[in-house]
Design an enzyme around this catalytic site. Structure first.
Site, PDB file in Angstrom:
ATOM      1  N   HIS A  53       0.857  -1.186   0.000  1.00  0.00           N
ATOM      2  CA  HIS A  53       0.000   0.000   0.000  1.00  0.00           C
ATOM      3  C   HIS A  53       0.897   1.241   0.000  1.00  0.00           C
ATOM      4  CE1 HIS A  53      -3.991  -1.853   1.670  1.00  0.00           C
ATOM      5  NE2 HIS A  53      -3.462  -2.598   0.717  1.00  0.00           N
ATOM      6  N   GLU A  55       1.079   3.829   1.903  1.00  0.00           N
ATOM      7  CA  GLU A  55       1.647   4.238   3.195  1.00  0.00           C
ATOM      8  C   GLU A  55       2.775   3.306   3.625  1.00  0.00           C
ATOM      9  OE1 GLU A  55      -1.562   3.682   2.476  1.00  0.00           O
ATOM     10  OE2 GLU A  55      -2.900   4.993   3.626  1.00  0.00           O
ATOM     11  N   CYS A  83      -5.793   2.359   5.885  1.00  0.00           N
ATOM     12  CA  CYS A  83      -6.515   1.151   6.325  1.00  0.00           C
ATOM     13  C   CYS A  83      -5.879   0.683   7.632  1.00  0.00           C
ATOM     14  CB  CYS A  83      -6.432   0.073   5.244  1.00  0.00           C
ATOM     15  SG  CYS A  83      -4.848  -0.817   5.192  1.00  0.00           S
ATOM     16  N   CYS A  86      -2.159  -0.101   7.423  1.00  0.00           N
ATOM     17  CA  CYS A  86      -1.282   1.066   7.282  1.00  0.00           C
ATOM     18  C   CYS A  86      -1.306   1.946   8.525  1.00  0.00           C
ATOM     19  CB  CYS A  86      -1.692   1.850   6.039  1.00  0.00           C
ATOM     20  SG  CYS A  86      -1.386   0.910   4.517  1.00  0.00           S
TER      21      CYS A  86
END
Lengths: 156, 156
Positions: A53, A55, A83, A86
């Site tokens: 992801h 992040e 999320c 993260c």
């Protein structure tokens, strides 16, 4: 650069890299002492890495740049609310501040499971969608016992 | 090999790699068709990567081994209950089953923040320990709009 400038850069990164077929429409930056020290964008489908992801990529890059697993005095700018994976990473990294643009509800409208995960994680283990069990709980203490007995351990 | 055998292997990995100064006392395996396809252990302090938890490392390794971001028919064995970051990763990877030994309370006794994170993540954003704000929420929708307009997008 202002917070708004950094955020617009993260949002732009999200769109540009997604259109370049890198993955989902997410971008992130780590800012340290008013300077961008890492950029991240979603690379799940292009790199076959479910943890890639924006992040996570940005946090890993910043840690490498600073040579430290602790991102003190670092701010995370992300085009969408992190999320749980993260957000957990941001806490483990100890960032100073989290700034996001789109919400988890926007992500849901885009077809992503962020909101579902926020519902799922606080549930009792037996109520979760992925079957989860505890096994050999007593034997599982052994690594912690060895850890606590290790005098030169690096606690983080 | 039985579930117990896989779990003992994960627990052993946790102790061995921690004693080798790799990081915290955590080990994990991904099992696919009754075979271990990846191993992971905590490498936070040795690799200066705050995301290098045992489960994240094992999930990334399994995705690489299978050439897919979706770990269908894969079971995650981990020496300790996954923290929210790692649980999120397991959901994004879509593992079939999660099997853990020690609990988040054991991790707390070992000096780790897993239990704290489970308390923290469901909180309202304004009540969390790391200051978190939304900024440019409307502009943040643009990457999703571009995503939904992209006909060959790979949804995951």
């Amino acid at each position: 650069m202002s917070d708004e400038d950094f955020m617009r850069q993260a949002i732009q990164l999200a769109t540009t890299q997604m259109l370049a077929d890198q993955g989902g429409p997410f971008g992130a930056l780590i800012v340290h002492e008013s300077r961008v020290i890492s950029e991240g964008w979603n690379q799940v489908t292009s790199s076959n890495d479910p943890t890639a992801h924006a992040e996570i990529v940005a946090i890993r890059g910043a840690a490498e740049a600073l040579g430290s697993y602790a991102l003190a005095d670092c701010d995370l700018f992300t085009s969408c609310e992190p999320c749980p994976m993260c957000l957990g990473a941001a806490y483990w990294a100890g960032v100073r501040r989290i700034v996001f643009a789109a919400s988890r509800q926007d992500a849901a409208k885009g077809g992503f499971s962020d909101e579902f995960l926020y519902q799922e994680l606080p549930k009792a283990i037996e109520d979760r969608q992925i079957p989860t069990i505890q096994l050999l709980g007593t034997e599982g203490w052994a690594p912690f016992a060895a850890w606590l007995a290790k005098e030169d351990r690096i606690q983080y």
